[in-house]
Design an enzyme around this catalytic site. Structure first.
Site, PDB file in Angstrom:
ATOM      1  N   GLU A  28       2.145  -0.388 -13.740  1.00 47.14           N
ATOM      2  CA  GLU A  28       1.668  -0.557 -12.361  1.00 47.14           C
ATOM      3  C   GLU A  28       0.153  -0.646 -12.441  1.00 47.14           C
ATOM      4  OE1 GLU A  28       2.883   2.431  -9.446  1.00 47.14           O
ATOM      5  OE2 GLU A  28       1.018   2.154  -8.333  1.00 47.14           O
ATOM      6  N   GLU A  82      -6.539   0.544  -3.428  1.00 51.50           N
ATOM      7  CA  GLU A  82      -5.718   1.619  -2.879  1.00 51.50           C
ATOM      8  C   GLU A  82      -6.635   2.721  -2.382  1.00 51.50           C
ATOM      9  OE1 GLU A  82      -3.116   3.650  -5.644  1.00 51.50           O
ATOM     10  OE2 GLU A  82      -1.885   4.438  -4.028  1.00 51.50           O
TER      11      GLU A  82
END
Ligand code: NAG
Ligand code: NAG
Ligand code: NAG
Ligand code: NAG
Ligand code: NAG
Ligand code: NAG
Ligand code: NAG
Ligand code: NAG
Ligand code: NAG
Ligand code: NAG
Length: 397
Positions: A214, A219
């Site tokens: 990932e 974010e």
């Protein structure tokens, strides 16, 4: 005769023998670590010509060693700070030139050939208090559309949820149909979602998490004004102390401290949340070289590299300076930790963002339930997501 030989050798000396390369970028006080072909004594102004004559030479670093030495390099990276050294980058050969594979923009974003709308909600609210809806629902509720040629993806900002609802606020989560194994990914946005308890992200993920990786390029949670870059992987992938020389972000060493994360890099203030939106947004870039590295740049308007701003057909990351985050792929983290990743764009609410929320998760959910008007800025406004590949690389496959 003597004169002729001199002239011939002179032309031989300065002519680029291996392709039509030219020196396109120089850096002061930056050096390329390793990747030496060999060193040649000379002034910094002669290094470009030396490099042009050597097969495989892509860049040079000059320093004062032995009265002045051009270190000819077979790669343009990794860059690190080094006072008094100069680095020059040559134009890439065909094998190292990125060209467009796919442009995701207003013309195709919603045509079902590009993205899948994920339709589900979490039963455990630690993952978030949202209800991801399918395209038809999103469209009928006005959560998605095209505005002035830009892609709009918002969140329900009109519904008060029932007090006993275990299902959260309507929101969007999409992923690309194409799965990637390397490439250059340029995400150009004017606005990212903001609001209380928001947890937006632009990231990639492989199957059977976390064993195929990932990569979180963008974010954060509503309390932050900086972007947080993270990798999650299976076992035996370590970020070494030396990597921190190769990026401008702040290594948040040991963050999370669990088995699949810890490679966390914080971008500067202004790369996230309202400050970013007030600047009219910017560009988040992932360059994933399958054999060598993952590097990420965060650019805030107006400081966008010219080739990105002018939509060059062949953007060149080697001219953008040190990245915000850099992760070496190699013995400490083999390339097979990252496979078949899709690109995901989503807006979550509460959950992880709730733990940092003033009052905690339950207060976060209370706001999320009862105050739809708080989510009028919880939208993405996207110019494009463009994916570029180098020849002979497993970009999609
Ligand atoms: C570049 O040079 C290094 C030695 O400095 C060598 O280990 C590496 O294999 C070379 N890479 C290529 C692509 O030639
Ligand atoms: C480009 O890559 C191909 C395939 O890997 C290789 O055969 C070719 O020699 C490369 N060209 C150059 C200039 O390195
Ligand atoms: C897109 O929608 C069309 C028409 O409904 C359908 O035939 C096609 O299979 C869909 N494509 C994908 C990739 O879902
Ligand atoms: C919530 O309450 C309403 C009204 O009492 C009821 O109809 C509904 O089934 C309840 N929903 C849940 C998830 O408990
Ligand atoms: C790591 O950094 C140290 C000092 O900065 C250097 O001596 C060493 O060679 C570096 N290791 C690698 C693998 O680059
Ligand atoms: C490199 O130098 C610049 C300018 O002095 C500084 O802002 C930056 O933090 C340094 N980066 C690293 C990784 O040491
Ligand atoms: C992470 O966990 C290890 C093993 O439990 C511990 O030794 C270390 O102190 C922890 N690091 C942080 C930053 O919490
Ligand atoms: C970043 O923003 C926070 C919160 O506004 C502030 O406390 C901090 O000093 C800022 N850091 C820098 C380096 O500007
Ligand atoms: C990636 O996807 C391809 C095509 O579906 C498949 O052949 C390959 O085994 C996958 N790789 C991994 C590591 O799962
Ligand atoms: C919902 O958000 C959109 C986008 O910001 C805004 O145009 C609209 O006025 C908002 N609706 C309400 C009821 O606040």
């Amino acid at each position: 005769m003597f004169c002729l030989i001199l002239i011939i050798s002179f032309f031989f000396f300065i002519s680029p023998i291996f392709g039509q390369t030219s020196c396109i970028k120089t850096y002061s006080n930056l050096a390329i670590n390793g990747n030496d072909i060999h060193g040649v004594q000379g002034s910094s102004s002669s290094c470009c010509q030396y490099c042009q004559q050597i097969r495989g030479c892509q860049a040079y670093t000059w320093n004062t060693f032995n009265g002045g030495t051009c270190w000819l390099k077979n790669d343009t990276q990794p860059l690190y700070n080094s006072t008094g050294e100069y680095t020059g980058i040559l134009s890439p050969g065909a094998n190292n030139t990125y060209s467009l594979l796919k442009s995701y923009d207003a013309s195709n974003w919603f045509n079902n050939e590009t993205f899948v709308f994920n339709s589900f909600h979490y039963t455990d609210h630690k993952n978030g208090f949202v209800n991801y809806v399918d395209y038809e629902t999103a469209k009928s509720e006005g959560l998605v559309g095209v505005q002035n040629g830009k892609v709009y993806m918002g969140m329900d900002n009109t519904t008060i949820l029932p007090p006993n609802s275990t299902i959260g606020r309507n929101a969007i989560r999409i992923n690309t149909l194409i799965r990637f194994n390397s490439g250059l990914f340029i995400f150009d946005i004017d606005h990212m979602p903001t609001g209380p308890g928001l947890w937006p992200a632009f990231w990639t993920e492989g199957p059977k998490w976390p064993s195929n990786g990932e990569i979180d390029m963008l974010e954060g949670i509503s309390e932050q004004n900086f972007n947080q870059i993270t990798l999650h992987t299976g076992e035996n992938c370590a970020m070494t102390a030396n990597d921190s020389r190769y990026f401008t972000g702040k290594w948040n060493y040991g963050y999370g401290n669990n088995t699949n994360s810890g490679c966390d890099v914080l971008a500067p203030n202004g790369t996230f949340n309202t400050g970013f939106n007030q600047a009219s947004g910017g560009v988040f870039v992932l360059e994933w070289d399958r054999e060598k590295f993952i590097r990420i740049w965060n650019f805030v308007r107006p400081n966008i590299p010219e080739d990105i701003a002018k939509a060059s057909p062949n953007p060149n990351p080697s001219t953008w300076g040190m990245p915000t985050a850099y992760y070496t792929l190699g013995p400490n983290c083999t390339p097979d930790h990252f496979n078949n990743n899709t690109i995901i764009i989503n807006s979550d609410l509460c959950g992880v963002a709730g733990t940092a929320f003033q009052g905690g998760e339950l207060v976060c959910e209370d706001v999320a339930r009862n105050h739809p008007e708080e989510y009028s800025d919880a939208y993405w406004l996207i110019n494009s997501l463009k994916v570029y590949c180098k020849p002979n690389t497993p970009c999609p496959n």
